[in-house]
Motif scaffolding. Structure first.
Motif, PDB file in Angstrom:
ATOM      1  N   GLU A  63       6.507   1.296  -7.824  1.00 23.33           N
ATOM      2  CA  GLU A  63       5.448   0.647  -7.060  1.00 23.33           C
ATOM      3  C   GLU A  63       4.469   1.689  -6.538  1.00 23.33           C
ATOM      4  O   GLU A  63       4.850   2.637  -5.838  1.00 23.33           O
ATOM      5  CB  GLU A  63       6.039  -0.130  -5.884  1.00 23.33           C
ATOM      6  CG  GLU A  63       4.978  -0.866  -5.063  1.00 23.33           C
ATOM      7  CD  GLU A  63       5.559  -1.580  -3.848  1.00 23.33           C
ATOM      8  OE1 GLU A  63       4.792  -2.252  -3.134  1.00 23.33           O
ATOM      9  OE2 GLU A  63       6.785  -1.438  -3.604  1.00 23.33           O
ATOM     10  N   VAL A 109       1.043   1.960  -4.243  1.00 22.75           N
ATOM     11  CA  VAL A 109       0.175   1.257  -3.291  1.00 22.75           C
ATOM     12  C   VAL A 109      -0.991   2.178  -2.954  1.00 22.75           C
ATOM     13  O   VAL A 109      -0.790   3.339  -2.582  1.00 22.75           O
ATOM     14  CB  VAL A 109       0.944   0.864  -2.013  1.00 22.75           C
ATOM     15  CG1 VAL A 109       0.014   0.124  -1.048  1.00 22.75           C
ATOM     16  CG2 VAL A 109       2.159   0.027  -2.361  1.00 22.75           C
ATOM     17  N   HIS A 113      11.365   4.870  -5.893  1.00 23.94           N
ATOM     18  CA  HIS A 113      10.793   3.587  -6.312  1.00 23.94           C
ATOM     19  C   HIS A 113       9.331   3.410  -5.919  1.00 23.94           C
ATOM     20  O   HIS A 113       8.655   2.542  -6.458  1.00 23.94           O
ATOM     21  CB  HIS A 113      11.577   2.399  -5.694  1.00 23.94           C
ATOM     22  CG  HIS A 113      13.019   2.385  -6.072  1.00 23.94           C
ATOM     23  ND1 HIS A 113      14.015   2.786  -5.215  1.00 23.94           N
ATOM     24  CD2 HIS A 113      13.628   2.016  -7.231  1.00 23.94           C
ATOM     25  CE1 HIS A 113      15.188   2.674  -5.815  1.00 23.94           C
ATOM     26  NE2 HIS A 113      14.979   2.196  -7.047  1.00 23.94           N
ATOM     27  N   LYS A 114       8.852   4.196  -4.954  1.00 26.51           N
ATOM     28  CA  LYS A 114       7.558   3.834  -4.362  1.00 26.51           C
ATOM     29  C   LYS A 114       6.753   5.066  -3.963  1.00 26.51           C
ATOM     30  O   LYS A 114       7.308   6.078  -3.523  1.00 26.51           O
ATOM     31  CB  LYS A 114       7.793   2.956  -3.132  1.00 26.51           C
ATOM     32  CG  LYS A 114       6.529   2.415  -2.472  1.00 26.51           C
ATOM     33  CD  LYS A 114       6.871   1.513  -1.287  1.00 26.51           C
ATOM     34  CE  LYS A 114       5.625   0.947  -0.636  1.00 26.51           C
ATOM     35  NZ  LYS A 114       5.939   0.063   0.507  1.00 26.51           N
TER      36      LYS A 114
END
Length: 447
Positions: free
Chosen positions: A324, A326, A358-359
């Protein structure tokens, strides 16, 4: 030890030499000042002319001689003069009345009845009745000509005291400056001899303190550059050693291998290692070239929000599966070099793709005249003692590297270098996501 003793001795000899020179100059200056002062008109100095002083000093003698001659008018003039002669330390002579005298002397005789000739140092007395009396030569000289020994002693004593006082004043006035200069020179010599830790600590004078600060900053900068270059050299040697070791192993295996299929695999591995070495050398040369160049920024006014969204979209293909990303950006205008800043953001995001779990989150804001880039990830983070090291070329927390991990440890070094081109800085702290937060602050040009 001999050198330490020789320096004070040399310094003392130099002081004596300077004192002698100063003493001689003071004597010359004093004598010259007396000559100039003596040549000035009496209207300026308020001191009577020497000619008048010497003439008037003989007025009493002239009157006494006249009185004596007048009292003995019935006697021959020469006889009276012969009686007076033993009482004087200079000759007295009767001159014929037709004696030729300079015009100035005749003028004084007419006005005063007696005159003084400074060239011959004689006094003429007009006795009337056609008689002229000459007194002298009288041993009276100018102060600059008479008693040369006394004048010389006076000049030497005056110059000596003057030189000593002047030298003491100069010493106390410039001793601190001298110490500052000696300290700066010693530091420069130590730096020149290779002692890069040498610093000038005790410079206090306002005149040379800026120079000492510049020298100290230069020493710190040189020490940092040498240390960095040594670290880079060692790291680069390690980077070169890894593919070379693989190639040596593959070459030895190739010599012992009989299977054609296995030979092809080994040859391909050697070819890949050669390509890796070539890529490493090119990347290193590019970094060092950029480090030595003074890049001129190509500033462009952009909307940070639109620009950040475009950069994030260009990295979609490089994201790991299920990762992910952002992107948050302030909707403002900024003047930046879009190419360099894009390289900064991409390097940091690619680094996050590699190490985050993950991010990753990109935050792009503008504060006053600076653009702040923050990239958070949920990876293992960066230990506190390694947060400066990771921005050095070829530096990695994981010292092992295989073809699968890739990279040469130049990505973050490029980030720091390009931030500095923007008059900014790059550093890393702990992220709220639990991993690392990379922060780059760059200067935004005035719009």
């Amino acid at each position: 030890m001999r050198q330490l003793l020789a320096k004070p001795l040399f310094f003392n000899r130099r002081i004596i030499f300077y004192l002698v020179i100063l003493l001689s100059l003071q004597c010359i200056i004093a004598y010259g000042a007396l000559l100039v002062f003596d040549s000035l008109p009496s209207s300026l100095t308020d001191i009577p002319d020497d000619h008048i002083v010497f003439r008037e000093s003989q007025r009493g003698t002239v009157n006494l001689i006249r009185m004596q001659i007048n009292e003995n008018k019935d006697r021959p003039l020469q006889e009276v003069v012969d009686e007076l002669q033993p009482y004087f330390g200079y000759p007295i002579e009767v001159l014929p009345s037709h004696t030729s005298l300079p015009h100035s002397i005749n003028k004084e005789l007419a006005e005063l009845g007696f005159a003084y000739d400074g060239d011959k140092e004689v006094v003429y007395i007009d006795l009337k009745e056609g008689h002229l009396l000459q007194l002298g030569p009288i041993m009276m000289r100018d102060i600059l000509e008479s008693n040369t020994m006394s004048l010389s002693v006076f000049l030497v004593i005056w110059a000596l005291f003057s030189a000593i006082v002047f030298f003491i004043l100069i010493y106390f006035a410039f001793s601190a400056v001298w110490k500052d200069l000696v300290s700066i020179r010693q530091t420069a010599e130590q730096l020149g001899q290779g002692n890069l830790k040498a610093r000038t600590e005790n410079v206090k004078g306002w005149l040379f303190k800026p120079l000492a600060n510049v020298l100290n900053n230069m020493g710190t900068h040189i020490e940092h550059l040498v240390s960095t270059n040594q670290t880079i050299s060692h790291a680069m040697a390690h980077e070169l050693r890894t593919p070379l070791a693989r190639m040596r192993f593959e070459l030895s295996m190739l010599e012992e291998c009989d299977d054609e299929q296995e030979k092809l695999l080994l040859q391909k591995g050697m070819s890949d290692d050669i390509n890796e070495l070539e890529t490493l050398i090119n990347a290193s040369l590019s970094y060092f070239k950029m480090q030595q160049s003074n890049i001129e920024l190509n500033l462009t006014s952009v909307s940070l929000k639109q620009w950040a969204e475009k950069v994030c979209q260009s990295l979609e293909l490089f994201k790991p599966k299920g990762f992910e990303l952002v992107c948050h950006s302030q909707d403002v205008k900024a003047l930046i070099d879009t190419n360099l800043v894009e390289t900064i953001v991409k390097n940091l995001l690619l680094n996050a793709f590699k190490y985050a779990t993950h991010k990753a989150v990109l935050n792009l804001t503008k504060q006053d005249n600076r653009v702040i880039i923050e990239i958070d990830d949920d990876g293992p983070g960066i230990p506190f003692d390694a947060r400066e090291k990771i921005f050095m070329p070829f530096a990695r927390l994981d010292t092992s590297r295989t073809r699968s991990t890739g990279g040469y440890g130049l990505g973050l070094a490029y980030v720091k270098l390009m931030a500095e081109f923007h008059n900014g800085k790059a550093f890393v702290v702990t992220s709220p996501l639990g991993g690392a937060r990379f922060v780059v602050s760059i200067k935004s040009g005035e719009e």
